[in-house]
Design an enzyme around this catalytic site. Structure first.
Site, PDB file in Angstrom:
ATOM      1  CG  ASP A  26     -19.662 -12.396  -1.596  1.00 12.71           C
ATOM      2  OD1 ASP A  26     -20.824 -12.013  -1.553  1.00 12.71           O
ATOM      3  OD2 ASP A  26     -18.920 -12.232  -2.574  1.00 12.71           O
ATOM      4  CG  ASP A 341     -17.831 -14.549  -6.315  1.00  9.02           C
ATOM      5  OD1 ASP A 341     -18.959 -14.122  -6.649  1.00  9.02           O
ATOM      6  OD2 ASP A 341     -17.683 -15.508  -5.537  1.00  9.02           O
ATOM      7  CG  ASP A 345     -21.436 -10.298  -7.182  1.00  8.04           C
ATOM      8  OD1 ASP A 345     -22.634 -10.188  -6.879  1.00  8.04           O
ATOM      9  OD2 ASP A 345     -20.745 -11.279  -6.877  1.00  8.04           O
ATOM     10  CG  ASN A 407      10.586  23.988   2.788  1.00  7.77           C
ATOM     11  OD1 ASN A 407      11.420  24.447   2.030  1.00  7.77           O
ATOM     12  ND2 ASN A 407      10.281  22.694   2.809  1.00  7.77           N
ATOM     13  CD  GLU A 410      15.174  25.566   4.351  1.00  9.86           C
ATOM     14  OE1 GLU A 410      15.068  26.205   3.284  1.00  9.86           O
ATOM     15  OE2 GLU A 410      15.339  24.338   4.389  1.00  9.86           O
ATOM     16  CB  THR A 440      18.263  18.159   5.021  1.00  6.60           C
ATOM     17  OG1 THR A 440      19.613  18.573   5.218  1.00  6.60           O
ATOM     18  CG2 THR A 440      17.655  17.785   6.352  1.00  6.60           C
ATOM     19  CG  ASP A 441      13.812  19.569   3.135  1.00  7.19           C
ATOM     20  OD1 ASP A 441      14.190  19.370   4.298  1.00  7.19           O
ATOM     21  OD2 ASP A 441      13.262  20.616   2.752  1.00  7.19           O
TER      22      ASP A 441
END
Length: 602
Positions: A26, A341, A345, A407, A410, A440-441
């Site tokens: 608008d 508004d 609408d 991961n 690892e 850690t993670d």
């Protein structure tokens, strides 16, 4: 987002915001301040200038720079009375901090009319006491006029009407000129429309005012006739009011262009008014077009689809038109954010991928329908929300990249040791793997989600909705980082294993993997930018998490209960220097990759 005045009601809207390609907005209150002030009045073939700004009823009326008293001009008096009577707003004065402040309760357009009337000395309360309202026809966006009926001392009804000039003039047969009422000629009608267009071309919102006097018994007949425009009104004059653009709107529109997002204005205002504001803000460019609601009515969906991407401004549109605009843009493959508004609408907001309701002027219906509510009704807040949506997606991607990379490191380390190093015991114990994933993670991934936005986040094109979080680049980077972690960890482990100390070997391997993940967290802050460019301390949460993670890892090798639980031993300073030298390799390797990538890209 809430801190930037964007209240998200549906979580999926956050993701969709980053993909938005079009924002349909608008004009009034969103791109403009919604603090209208009457500046010009056209009566008796003369242009009257009204001074003063804001809601304070302080100002003068001038013709060619000469002050005039509105009470000495019957046409001007009549117009200001109609402006105040055909009106549902109220003007109130409040005292705050030893200062008086004026406020409008109701529609800002009607508020501006009341302020103009009070500048001339006509108070709404006094007028209503003399001419009480007995009935009304509320404003309708489709018909574009409002009518009120007031009982006169002569026991008649004065009909007051205000609305779009072209609509009002269509129902007028006469015109008020000073103290006289005479026929409105076709030539005068054309002149009035031309004056209205000239005022609209100055970015003024223009309303026309007219009246009629009828018998009380004819009220129902009049109300029926006006539906079919079969009434004969007396034209009084034109009122032009300014609603200046918000200072931040222009910058917000430019930011959208940088981000590859098209901004479309959809307003009920006159074509020339909308065009002037859109050009000033930067929405309307030389190669874009303006389309009116009347023109839209005469177009089929196929015809609309053929031109929709060339249109930057839709003027004199109704809520039904907004719905068609959204549907057309969606058929062209756009991700649409639509503002609204009013109650009507709601269908357009529902149809859009991102429905945006106004928090101040919006109705409860639109707020319930919308995906997002603007606390300040400001267009710039929509752009801020789009920016935050992009940041959220990128930060999710950073977290996912970090988790997969660590991961993967690892898994590759464990699998390589099992397959290619027969006779070697487990490089990590199950408890050590759990510790790495928790300490850690668990600490670093959450703080990566709080990474500040990258400065070029709004210089990129909108993300395609089908784009996955895990893309080809993440997979390549993950494998790249995982291989470095595997090689470094196995190197440190085997170096100590060859000496024959399994506890020290596992402690060194376990700690090296944990430090690899700490350094990899720096890498995941951006897929393309160097940490030296981002700044090491710009994400204070991540820096705090790294400090906590490293401290806990040190404790795991010196604190007796943790040593027993994790099966670790004390490490020397030389051991720590070796671990840091090896684990930091993943950081410098990724910095080298980013440097090469940027050079190749340039």
């Amino acid at each position: 987002m809430a801190k930037r005045n964007a209240i998200i009601r549906r979580l999926q809207a956050v993701d969709t915001l980053g993909s938005a390609t079009v924002i349909c907005t608008d004009k009034t209150g969103t791109l403009t301040t919604n603090q209208l002030t009457v500046q010009k009045i056209f009566v008796n073939n003369k242009m009257v200038k009204v001074t003063g700004v804001g809601f304070a009823p302080e100002g003068k009326f001038e013709i060619d720079g000469v002050p005039v008293d509105p009470k000495n001009d019957k046409s001007l008096t009549l117009l200001l009375e109609i402006a105040a009577l055909c009106n549902d707003a109220r003007l109130r004065q409040h005292k705050t901090d030893d200062k008086y402040r004026w406020e409008i309760y109701g529609d800002p357009t009607e508020g501006a009319l009341i302020v103009a009337s009070e500048k001339a000395g006509f108070k709404k309360e006094d007028l209503e006491a003399r001419l009480p309202r007995v009935d009304e026809i509320p404003f309708d966006a489709k018909e574009r006029y409002m009518v009120t009926f007031h009982k006169t001392p002569e026991e008649n009804l004065r009909v007051c009407i205000k609305g779009a000039p072209e609509t009002i003039l269509e129902m007028c047969s006469d015109i008020q000129m000073n103290d006289q009422i005479r026929k409105l000629s076709a030539k005068e009608r054309e002149k009035l429309l031309r004056v209205a267009n000239e005022m609209a071309g100055e970015a003024l919102r223009v309303l026309a005012a007219a009246y009629q006097t009828i018998e009380i018994d004819n009220l129902d007949v009049f109300k029926e006739n006006i539906k079919h425009k079969l009434v004969k009104l007396v034209f009084v004059g034109l009122i032009g009011m300014i609603d200046p653009p918000r200072p931040e709107a222009k910058n917000a529109v430019q930011l959208c262009k940088r981000a590859g997002i098209k901004v479309v204005m959809a307003t009920g205002d006159h074509k020339l008014t909308a065009e002037a504001i859109a050009r000033e803000i930067g929405i309307l460019e030389p190669n874009s077009k303006v389309l009116t609601g009347a023109e839209l009515e005469n177009m089929s969906d196929d015809e609309l689809d053929a031109v929709i991407e060339q249109i930057s401004v839709f003027a004199r549109v109704s809520p039904a038109h907004k719905y068609r605009i959204v549907e057309s843009l969606k058929r062209k493959g756009h991700i649409v954010a639509m503002t609204g508004d009013g109650v009507n609408d709601a269908p357009a907001l529902k149809a859009a991928e991102i429905g945006v309701a106004m928090g101040i002027t919006g109705t409860d219906v639109t707020k319930e329908t919308a995906d997002m509510v603007l606390a300040d009704d400001n267009f710039a807040s929509i752009v801020n929300a789009v920016e935050e949506g992009r940041v959220v997606f990128e930060n999710i991607r950073k977290v996912v990249k970090y988790l997969i990379a660590t991961n993967t490191g690892e898994i590759l380390t464990i699998l390589t040791a099992l397959i290619f190093l027969p006779g070697v015991p487990l490089i990590f114990t199950p408890v050590q793997i759990l510790w790495v994933n928790l300490v850690t993670d668990g600490l670093l991934d959450v703080t990566l989600a709080m990474e500040p936005k990258e400065e070029d986040v709004m210089d990129q094109s909108p993300r395609k909705p089908e784009e996955k979080i895990i893309n080809k680049e993440i997979m390549i980077n993950t494998l790249y980082a995982g291989i470095f972690m595997m090689i470094g960890t196995l190197f440190v482990f085997m170096k100590e294993w060859n000496v024959g100390n399994i506890v020290r070997a596992q402690t060194l391997g376990f700690t090296t993997m944990a430090m690899f993940q700490v350094f990899n967290a720096f890498n995941c802050r951006s897929g393309t930018k160097s940490v030296f460019k981002l700044g090491f301390f710009t994400n204070k949460y991540l820096f705090g998490a790294i400090a906590a993670s490293v401290s806990l890892q040190v404790l795991a090798t010196i604190f007796a209960p943790l040593k027993v639980a994790l099966g670790t031993t004390v490490l020397s300073v030389w051991d720590w220097m070796t671990i840091l030298a090896v684990s930091s390799s993943v950081f410098f390797a990724d910095e080298l990759r980013k440097l090469v990538r940027s050079r190749v890209k340039r």
